[in-house]
Design a protein around this motif. Structure first.
Motif, PDB file in Angstrom:
ATOM      1  N   ASP A   1       0.842  -1.195   0.000  1.00 25.61           N
ATOM      2  CA  ASP A   1       0.000   0.000   0.000  1.00 25.61           C
ATOM      3  C   ASP A   1       0.875   1.241   0.000  1.00 25.61           C
ATOM      4  OD1 ASP A   1      -1.775   2.193   0.843  1.00 25.61           O
ATOM      5  OD2 ASP A   1      -3.241   0.581   1.204  1.00 25.61           O
ATOM      6  N   ALA A   2       0.649   2.110  -0.985  1.00 30.23           N
ATOM      7  CA  ALA A   2       1.448   3.323  -1.120  1.00 30.23           C
ATOM      8  C   ALA A   2       1.234   4.305   0.031  1.00 30.23           C
ATOM      9  CB  ALA A   2       1.135   4.006  -2.448  1.00 30.23           C
ATOM     10  N   THR A   3       0.212   4.072   0.869  1.00 30.30           N
ATOM     11  CA  THR A   3      -0.049   4.975   1.993  1.00 30.30           C
ATOM     12  C   THR A   3       0.269   4.318   3.332  1.00 30.30           C
ATOM     13  OG1 THR A   3      -2.388   4.308   2.145  1.00 30.30           O
ATOM     14  CG2 THR A   3      -1.859   6.177   0.710  1.00 30.30           C
ATOM     15  N   VAL A   4       1.251   3.443   3.360  1.00 27.22           N
ATOM     16  CA  VAL A   4       1.583   2.697   4.578  1.00 27.22           C
ATOM     17  C   VAL A   4       2.323   3.543   5.620  1.00 27.22           C
ATOM     18  CG1 VAL A   4       3.855   1.856   3.853  1.00 27.22           C
ATOM     19  CG2 VAL A   4       2.413   0.439   5.354  1.00 27.22           C
ATOM     20  N   LEU A   5       2.733   4.753   5.278  1.00 26.20           N
ATOM     21  CA  LEU A   5       3.601   5.532   6.163  1.00 26.20           C
ATOM     22  C   LEU A   5       3.045   5.751   7.571  1.00 26.20           C
ATOM     23  CD1 LEU A   5       6.347   6.906   6.262  1.00 26.20           C
ATOM     24  CD2 LEU A   5       5.245   9.014   5.526  1.00 26.20           C
ATOM     25  N   PRO A   6       1.751   6.057   7.757  1.00 29.56           N
ATOM     26  CA  PRO A   6       1.279   6.217   9.145  1.00 29.56           C
ATOM     27  C   PRO A   6       1.539   4.991  10.012  1.00 29.56           C
ATOM     28  CG  PRO A   6      -0.336   7.077   7.609  1.00 29.56           C
ATOM     29  CD  PRO A   6       0.693   6.369   6.778  1.00 29.56           C
ATOM     30  N   LEU A   7       1.502   3.812   9.403  1.00 26.89           N
ATOM     31  CA  LEU A   7       1.778   2.579  10.142  1.00 26.89           C
ATOM     32  C   LEU A   7       3.273   2.385  10.358  1.00 26.89           C
ATOM     33  CD1 LEU A   7       0.780  -0.081  11.403  1.00 26.89           C
ATOM     34  CD2 LEU A   7       0.911  -1.097   9.101  1.00 26.89           C
ATOM     35  N   SER A   8       4.068   2.547   9.311  1.00 25.29           N
ATOM     36  CA  SER A   8       5.512   2.305   9.440  1.00 25.29           C
ATOM     37  C   SER A   8       6.166   3.313  10.377  1.00 25.29           C
ATOM     38  CB  SER A   8       6.185   2.321   8.062  1.00 25.29           C
ATOM     39  OG  SER A   8       6.003   3.563   7.411  1.00 25.29           O
ATOM     40  N   CYS A   9       5.550   4.477  10.552  1.00 26.88           N
ATOM     41  CA  CYS A   9       6.088   5.461  11.492  1.00 26.88           C
ATOM     42  C   CYS A   9       6.089   4.946  12.927  1.00 26.88           C
ATOM     43  CB  CYS A   9       5.258   6.750  11.437  1.00 26.88           C
ATOM     44  SG  CYS A   9       5.654   7.836  10.062  1.00 26.88           S
ATOM     45  N   LEU A  10       5.194   4.022  13.221  1.00 35.56           N
ATOM     46  CA  LEU A  10       5.094   3.503  14.579  1.00 35.56           C
ATOM     47  C   LEU A  10       6.216   2.528  14.913  1.00 35.56           C
ATOM     48  CD1 LEU A  10       1.267   2.726  14.806  1.00 35.56           C
ATOM     49  CD2 LEU A  10       2.466   4.749  15.654  1.00 35.56           C
ATOM     50  N   TRP A  11       6.792   1.924  13.883  1.00 35.19           N
ATOM     51  CA  TRP A  11       7.801   0.880  14.087  1.00 35.19           C
ATOM     52  C   TRP A  11       9.177   1.456  13.769  1.00 35.19           C
ATOM     53  CZ3 TRP A  11       6.415  -4.091  15.652  1.00 35.19           C
ATOM     54  CH2 TRP A  11       5.044  -4.385  15.630  1.00 35.19           C
ATOM     55  N   ASP A  12      10.093   1.434  14.748  1.00 35.19           N
ATOM     56  CA  ASP A  12      11.413   2.022  14.564  1.00 35.19           C
ATOM     57  C   ASP A  12      12.451   0.940  14.283  1.00 35.19           C
ATOM     58  OD1 ASP A  12      10.903   4.866  15.034  1.00 35.19           O
ATOM     59  OD2 ASP A  12      10.280   4.176  17.013  1.00 35.19           O
ATOM     60  N   PHE A  13      12.295   0.271  13.146  1.00 37.82           N
ATOM     61  CA  PHE A  13      13.211  -0.817  12.810  1.00 37.82           C
ATOM     62  C   PHE A  13      14.618  -0.276  12.584  1.00 37.82           C
ATOM     63  CE2 PHE A  13       9.038  -2.332  11.397  1.00 37.82           C
ATOM     64  CZ  PHE A  13       8.965  -3.496  12.137  1.00 37.82           C
ATOM     65  N   ASP A  17      -5.332   3.064  15.042  1.00 40.89           N
ATOM     66  CA  ASP A  17      -5.485   4.426  14.533  1.00 40.89           C
ATOM     67  C   ASP A  17      -4.709   4.617  13.235  1.00 40.89           C
ATOM     68  OD1 ASP A  17      -6.251   7.335  14.873  1.00 40.89           O
ATOM     69  OD2 ASP A  17      -4.070   7.514  14.916  1.00 40.89           O
ATOM     70  N   ALA A  18      -3.468   4.117  13.200  1.00 41.93           N
ATOM     71  CA  ALA A  18      -2.656   4.240  11.990  1.00 41.93           C
ATOM     72  C   ALA A  18      -3.286   3.495  10.824  1.00 41.93           C
ATOM     73  CB  ALA A  18      -1.243   3.724  12.254  1.00 41.93           C
ATOM     74  N   LEU A  19      -3.771   2.288  11.078  1.00 37.84           N
ATOM     75  CA  LEU A  19      -4.387   1.491  10.016  1.00 37.84           C
ATOM     76  C   LEU A  19      -5.606   2.178   9.408  1.00 37.84           C
ATOM     77  CD1 LEU A  19      -4.232  -2.187  11.355  1.00 37.84           C
ATOM     78  CD2 LEU A  19      -3.055  -1.250   9.357  1.00 37.84           C
ATOM     79  N   SER A  20      -6.293   2.974  10.195  1.00 37.47           N
ATOM     80  CA  SER A  20      -7.483   3.664   9.680  1.00 37.47           C
ATOM     81  C   SER A  20      -7.128   4.695   8.617  1.00 37.47           C
ATOM     82  CB  SER A  20      -8.238   4.347  10.831  1.00 37.47           C
ATOM     83  OG  SER A  20      -7.518   5.458  11.348  1.00 37.47           O
ATOM     84  N   HIS A  21      -5.836   5.027   8.505  1.00 40.12           N
ATOM     85  CA  HIS A  21      -5.385   5.995   7.507  1.00 40.12           C
ATOM     86  C   HIS A  21      -4.528   5.353   6.411  1.00 40.12           C
ATOM     87  CE1 HIS A  21      -7.002   9.016  10.149  1.00 40.12           C
ATOM     88  NE2 HIS A  21      -6.191   8.650  11.137  1.00 40.12           N
ATOM     89  N   VAL A  22      -4.477   4.024   6.380  1.00 42.26           N
ATOM     90  CA  VAL A  22      -3.729   3.312   5.344  1.00 42.26           C
ATOM     91  C   VAL A  22      -4.721   2.775   4.323  1.00 42.26           C
ATOM     92  CG1 VAL A  22      -2.188   1.376   4.833  1.00 42.26           C
ATOM     93  CG2 VAL A  22      -1.882   2.689   6.945  1.00 42.26           C
ATOM     94  N   ASP A  23      -4.806   3.443   3.193  1.00 45.34           N
ATOM     95  CA  ASP A  23      -5.732   3.037   2.127  1.00 45.34           C
ATOM     96  C   ASP A  23      -5.340   3.772   0.854  1.00 45.34           C
ATOM     97  OD1 ASP A  23      -7.762   2.390   0.387  1.00 45.34           O
ATOM     98  OD2 ASP A  23      -9.383   2.802   1.804  1.00 45.34           O
ATOM     99  N   TYR A  24      -4.714   3.055  -0.066  1.00 45.85           N
ATOM    100  CA  TYR A  24      -4.233   3.669  -1.299  1.00 45.85           C
ATOM    101  C   TYR A  24      -5.355   4.321  -2.100  1.00 45.85           C
ATOM    102  CZ  TYR A  24      -6.064  -0.522  -3.598  1.00 45.85           C
ATOM    103  OH  TYR A  24      -6.889  -1.521  -4.057  1.00 45.85           O
ATOM    104  N   ARG A  25      -6.592   3.939  -1.846  1.00 49.00           N
ATOM    105  CA  ARG A  25      -7.719   4.509  -2.584  1.00 49.00           C
ATOM    106  C   ARG A  25      -8.025   5.940  -2.167  1.00 49.00           C
ATOM    107  NH1 ARG A  25     -11.302  -0.711  -1.258  1.00 49.00           N
ATOM    108  NH2 ARG A  25     -10.257  -0.200   0.721  1.00 49.00           N
TER     109      ARG A  25
END
Length: 343
Positions: A126-138, A154-162
């Protein structure tokens, strides 16, 4: 919860550390610099080390000029596609609050392609995964932790390429809290553009290594193919599980050994499942894609990891000129019918 802006600042500060982790990248270039008169230069872009090697047919000065132009182009693309560089096209979209943003032709084209692969994978990529990946500090070394369930939801609610809408060169996020990350595809796009430039300059033999995304132009000057090592998952740097021979192709991999941390005996890696918000849970350690298009290889290496061996293999077999190799956690290797022989 850390804001997107704070995450960007931390990410830039840790770019050197991420380079150390990228040393475990799936592809190691073996043989590019061993033919007579190679001209090779290294630069640091895209949060990784870039190596470009040309062969001396028009003189070393000409080769060096072409390589420097490639680095200039990489820098220009990074300042369009990066989510962490303030003022880039992607940064402007992510900080627009849902207002329309005018972007370059390159950004509009890449975004459209990113949405295509998001759709092709059913949103697993998903091209809009950033809100989720921001939570994980790999790989941060100090803030590696499992986010709270409420934060993840909360982050997942904003991950939707559409929620990404493109009209010509105008991009609008219908969800103002959505944020674009083109990391799964940008290096592939850049690799293809560099190859186009070098071919326009009549370069006949070259290797472009964008931090593990490998692009080759023809073979070596003596007609031999390039030998490319496929990294042993979690092995030492440069330790190959297999070696393949390629000419005029791109080889790109994704794997769970690139960025990860361990907590209480569990490995948490950077390939996040957009359904659960957690690292994807399957038996695959790494995926390698071979294609004439670096962009296609880049996108499909991630997509096939999420799709798994059955659906991923089915997808690859439906595409012309694309091959795949899966490395399982137990060391088993599966490859499509046209994937090169391993040695």
């Amino acid at each position: 919860m850390r804001t997107v802006k704070q995450h960007f600042a931390i990410t830039r500060c840790l770019s050197i550390l991420f380079y150390l982790i990228s040393c475990f990248i799936v592809l190691s270039l073996s043989g590019c610099a061993h033919t007579a008169e190679p001209v090779s230069q290294i630069g640091f872009y895209l949060d990784t080390v870039i190596q470009i090697t040309l062969y001396d047919t028009d003189g070393k000065e000409t080769c060096s000029r072409h390589i420097q132009e490639c680095f200039t182009k990489i820098d220009e693309y990074e300042h369009l596609f990066s989510a962490t560089i303030e003022g880039s096209d992607v940064w402007n979209i992510n900080h627009s609050g849902g207002k329309p943003v005018t972007v370059s032709d390159d950004t509009a084209s890449l975004l459209k392609t990113a949405l295509y692969y998001s759709e092709l994978s059913g949103g697993r990529v998903d091209a809009t995964v950033l809100p989720l990946s921001c939570l994980w500090d790999f790989g941060s070394g100090k803030d590696e932790k499992i986010p709270g369930q409420e934060e993840i939801e909360d982050a997942l609610s904003h991950v939707d390429y559409r929620t990404v809408h493109i009209d010509g060169n105008t991009v609008t996020l219908s969800d103002p809290h959505a944020a674009i990350d083109l990391g799964f595809i940008a290096k592939g796009y850049i690799g293809d553009r560099l190859k186009e430039y070098l071919l326009s300059q009549k370069v006949q033999n070259a290797c472009i290594n964008l931090g593990g995304n490998l692009v080759t132009i023809n073979g070596k000057p003596d007609g031999q193919p390039y030998r490319v090592g496929i990294q042993e998952p979690f092995g030492r740097e440069g330790e190959a599980i297999a070696v393949i021979s390629v000419k005029d192709a791109s080889v790109v991999s994704s794997g769970i050994y690139e960025r990860y941390f361990n907590e209480n005996g569990t490995l948490y890696h950077h390939l996040l499942d957009t359904k659960t918000g957690y690292p994807a849970d399957n038996d695959i350690a790494g995926v390698t894609i071979l294609s004439s298009s670096s962009l296609e290889a880049d996108a499909l290496s991630t997509a096939c990891y999420f799709l798994g061996t059955v659906d991923g293999m089915e997808l690859i077999e439906s595409l012309d000129g694309v091959e795949v190799l899966f490395i399982m956690k137990d060391g088993t290797i599966y490859r499509s019918d046209g994937f090169p022989e391993l040695s």
